[in-house]
Design a protein around this motif. Sequence first.
Motif, PDB file in Angstrom:
ATOM      1  N   LYS A   6       0.512  -1.100   0.004  1.00  0.00           N
ATOM      2  CA  LYS A   6      -0.195  -0.500  -0.052  1.00  0.00           C
ATOM      3  C   LYS A   6       1.158   1.267  -0.102  1.00  0.00           C
ATOM      4  CE  LYS A   6      -3.296  -0.274   2.424  1.00  0.00           C
ATOM      5  NZ  LYS A   6      -4.487  -0.529   3.916  1.00  0.00           N
ATOM      6  N   HIS A   7       1.931   1.518   0.462  1.00  0.00           N
ATOM      7  CA  HIS A   7       2.971   2.540   1.050  1.00  0.00           C
ATOM      8  C   HIS A   7       3.993   2.603   0.212  1.00  0.00           C
ATOM      9  CE1 HIS A   7      -0.545   2.890   3.611  1.00  0.00           C
ATOM     10  NE2 HIS A   7      -0.817   3.636   3.285  1.00  0.00           N
ATOM     11  N   SER A   8       5.206   1.038   0.107  1.00  0.00           N
ATOM     12  CA  SER A   8       5.656   0.708  -0.090  1.00  0.00           C
ATOM     13  C   SER A   8       6.090  -0.235  -1.885  1.00  0.00           C
ATOM     14  CB  SER A   8       6.137   0.477   0.575  1.00  0.00           C
ATOM     15  OG  SER A   8       6.157  -1.044   1.043  1.00  0.00           O
ATOM     16  N   PRO A  45       9.092   4.211  -0.085  1.00  0.00           N
ATOM     17  CA  PRO A  45       8.250   5.024  -0.668  1.00  0.00           C
ATOM     18  C   PRO A  45       7.715   4.738  -1.795  1.00  0.00           C
ATOM     19  CG  PRO A  45       8.838   6.568   0.002  1.00  0.00           C
ATOM     20  CD  PRO A  45      10.354   5.253  -0.269  1.00  0.00           C
ATOM     21  N   TYR A  46       6.704   4.146  -2.488  1.00  0.00           N
ATOM     22  CA  TYR A  46       5.526   3.682  -3.453  1.00  0.00           C
ATOM     23  C   TYR A  46       5.969   4.243  -5.010  1.00  0.00           C
ATOM     24  CZ  TYR A  46       2.082   2.106  -6.113  1.00  0.00           C
ATOM     25  OH  TYR A  46       1.190   2.144  -7.194  1.00  0.00           O
ATOM     26  N   ASP A  64       1.778  -4.138   3.999  1.00  0.00           N
ATOM     27  CA  ASP A  64       2.972  -3.239   4.162  1.00  0.00           C
ATOM     28  C   ASP A  64       4.573  -3.449   4.209  1.00  0.00           C
ATOM     29  OD1 ASP A  64       2.133  -0.803   2.567  1.00  0.00           O
ATOM     30  OD2 ASP A  64       1.859   0.528   4.301  1.00  0.00           O
ATOM     31  N   SER A  97       8.688   2.060   7.139  1.00  0.00           N
ATOM     32  CA  SER A  97       7.309   3.279   7.136  1.00  0.00           C
ATOM     33  C   SER A  97       7.829   4.240   6.836  1.00  0.00           C
ATOM     34  CB  SER A  97       7.357   3.193   8.265  1.00  0.00           C
ATOM     35  OG  SER A  97       6.094   4.599   8.757  1.00  0.00           O
ATOM     36  N   GLN A  98       7.611   5.176   5.786  1.00  0.00           N
ATOM     37  CA  GLN A  98       7.656   6.348   6.015  1.00  0.00           C
ATOM     38  C   GLN A  98       7.293   7.962   6.892  1.00  0.00           C
ATOM     39  OE1 GLN A  98       6.295   8.105   2.362  1.00  0.00           O
ATOM     40  NE2 GLN A  98       7.680   9.591   1.969  1.00  0.00           N
ATOM     41  N   GLU A  99       6.566   6.913   7.676  1.00  0.00           N
ATOM     42  CA  GLU A  99       5.721   8.074   9.074  1.00  0.00           C
ATOM     43  C   GLU A  99       6.494   7.685  10.045  1.00  0.00           C
ATOM     44  OE1 GLU A  99       2.106   6.793   8.943  1.00  0.00           O
ATOM     45  OE2 GLU A  99       1.487   8.068   6.801  1.00  0.00           O
ATOM     46  N   GLN A 125       4.554   3.997  12.925  1.00  0.00           N
ATOM     47  CA  GLN A 125       3.935   3.567  12.031  1.00  0.00           C
ATOM     48  C   GLN A 125       4.775   2.314  11.971  1.00  0.00           C
ATOM     49  OE1 GLN A 125       0.723   4.094  11.370  1.00  0.00           O
ATOM     50  NE2 GLN A 125       0.522   1.745  10.368  1.00  0.00           N
ATOM     51  N   ASN A 128       2.657  -1.463  12.306  1.00  0.00           N
ATOM     52  CA  ASN A 128       2.349  -2.734  10.938  1.00  0.00           C
ATOM     53  C   ASN A 128       3.201  -4.265  12.187  1.00  0.00           C
ATOM     54  OD1 ASN A 128       1.877  -0.217   9.616  1.00  0.00           O
ATOM     55  ND2 ASN A 128       3.775  -0.055   8.610  1.00  0.00           N
TER      56      ASN A 128
END
Length: 727
Positions: free
Chosen positions: A15-17, A35-36, A154, A297-299, A303, A307
């Motif tokens: 979803k995010h990577s 990141p994606y 993720d 995680s970019q956050e 986060q 996960n």
Amino acid sequence: MAIFYNNQIFSLHTKHSTYQMKVDRDFLIHTYYGPYVGDMDMSYLIREIDRGFSGNPDGITNKGYSLDTQLLEYPSYGTGDFRNDCLRVRYADGSQVTDLKYVSHAIKEGKYALEGLPAMYQGDEKAETLEIVLRDAYKNLEVVLYYGVFENLDMITRACKIVNKGDEKIHLLRVYSMCLDFNKKDMDFVHFYGRHAMERIMERTPLHHGIQSVGSRRGFSSHQHNPFVILCDNDAGEEHGNCYGASFMYSGNFAAEAEVTQADCTRLTMGIHDAQFDFELQPQESFVAPEVLLNFSQEGMGQLSRNYHKAIRYNVCRGKYKTARRPILINNWEATYFKFNTEKLLDIAREAKKLGIEMLVMDDGWFGKRDDDVSGLGDWFVNEEKLGGKLKDLVDGVNEIGLKFGIWFEPEMISEDSDLYRAHPDWALKIPGRAPTRGRQQLVLDFSREDVRTYIFDRMCEILESSNIEYVKWDANRHLTDVWSALLPAERQGEVFHRFILGLYDFLEKITQRFPNVLFEGCSGGGGRFDAGMMYYHPQIWCSDDTDAVERLEIQYGTSFAYPVSTVGAHVSVCPNHQTGRSVSMKTRGVVAMAGTFGYELDITKLSEEDKQMVKAQVEEFKKYYDLIQNGAYYRLTDDGRKSPIVAWEFVSEDKKEALVNVVVLHTKANPMLHNVYVKGLNPDMWYQDEETGKKFTGAALMNGGYPVPVMGDDYQAVQIHLILCE
């Protein structure tokens, strides 16, 4: 789909990577993880440079192309890459060079499984598998790389299989499960070190040239280093910055190594430690390496942790108690140690029932000749003289009071003063003619042997089937020394460490399947085997033998980076504390223990009436907050108390309608400073009410202005703030 292959590019999307690699000149080159980035071909990042003393692969005349300067997906020893490698093989001719080239791949629906090893499973999540086959054509050695992609979590898993397709036996000297290369070095290395009774203390250091390594050569994943590490941006925090987590799903020796190279690149490797590792493969035999759980995680680290919490809770833990409510238990160990009988245990059970506790656990000392830690291990026969009757009589008595019953085992260990050792001294790990090293006055059974496992399995089954036992605490109170198996020839003794863990997993798989309604809690002197591999069999693990609530703040803080609250065995114990001598209020002890599975470790019959009423209130509170604590999103609101004057953490429901904020003020001061705790994870536009005071706040106010922490009148005082969405 989450896995794509086009023009020799593999793209793995969550979803995010995005995780990407390319087949380049038949080598598998890593191009990107972060990141994606959608459909972008990231192979533009592959660069060539003629770097002195970095040689060129066979058949390539371009001096700028060297395996020593490329980002590689699975590096092997001896072909010009002088960095840390993942695979070392000694062939029949004594050579150790392995040259791996791409052969083929397959993309499959669903998540792969690993024979004989724990691994993430698909469950209710969507998952896909990528298998890539690499081969050394000269030696006919094949490596199968496994990638599992959990798009919504993720999570990307890594594992591999080594197959000897040649005509001669080989010896594996190193098989790491994963390599992750970065074209930068400006990152921090975060790991979790410790010791018995003080595990998983977070340490963060900048990467430097050379190798930063943590691991275990103790036979277990150990109290000293946890098989979980993070690489993150230098400025990454709880809510911002790029973070890469790697959790090794294995309970034995491991190594996690971060190397900064001559070109300011970074290589992270993880796998079975190669100390005393030498595994023979005959022709057509294979070796499966354990799984690594990768997460990006970019956050920030908050986060990243959430996960991992979700993945382990729902796609690693299994069985009835993966999500079923765990009973609130009381364990008799710190209440009685070895000095108990049936009547004493029933007294504890009667008092526990009055206060709402739901299970009594009988700890060490109920079997064989076992009045201390010198004798009896291995003799899994009920000491009816000590109990004053049959085990079933005790269990029935506890059940009649209204409590469930649990029991302690230490299946992997043996006392020299035991009937089992006198009958089978060769069943222990020890070297003939050499006096063994002892730990806690005991030796370790050779769980690499099927006959040993079968005997212990049968004895455990007979006990568990004799009465209504609903919980097992599985302990292991020393590490492995004198590692030598009587069943293996001299040239295969380097296999014993790994075969021990494979035997342990085989045993655990059989006994958890045989008793699906029993709650198994892992333990190894507390947190000496606190890893994702054990959580595949034990949905909860005794977090630490240190039950001091103040010490537990630091231990449970470090634990929270990788492991969900549902796996953390945490109890309220007596004060002064048996480990530290510190006295902490009953309320604070309860608040800290509620950041886990919750229970008691004390003689409840000796408590004051005031403390008994506090226990009753704590039990009711934990039941009230159970779903929020076990299933809510976990937020670290401060550090572990080494810098912050308070330690705070929070649980937030999935729908953001409810939160439980927990705060411990460490030390009172004259003319004190005032502290606010900054809540996280709420809906900023909604109003929340403090259930106790009735005060109302917007989510934005609590997250940006904070909640004022009351001034406390003594050290180590705690407060819980229950926030409910206003209707």
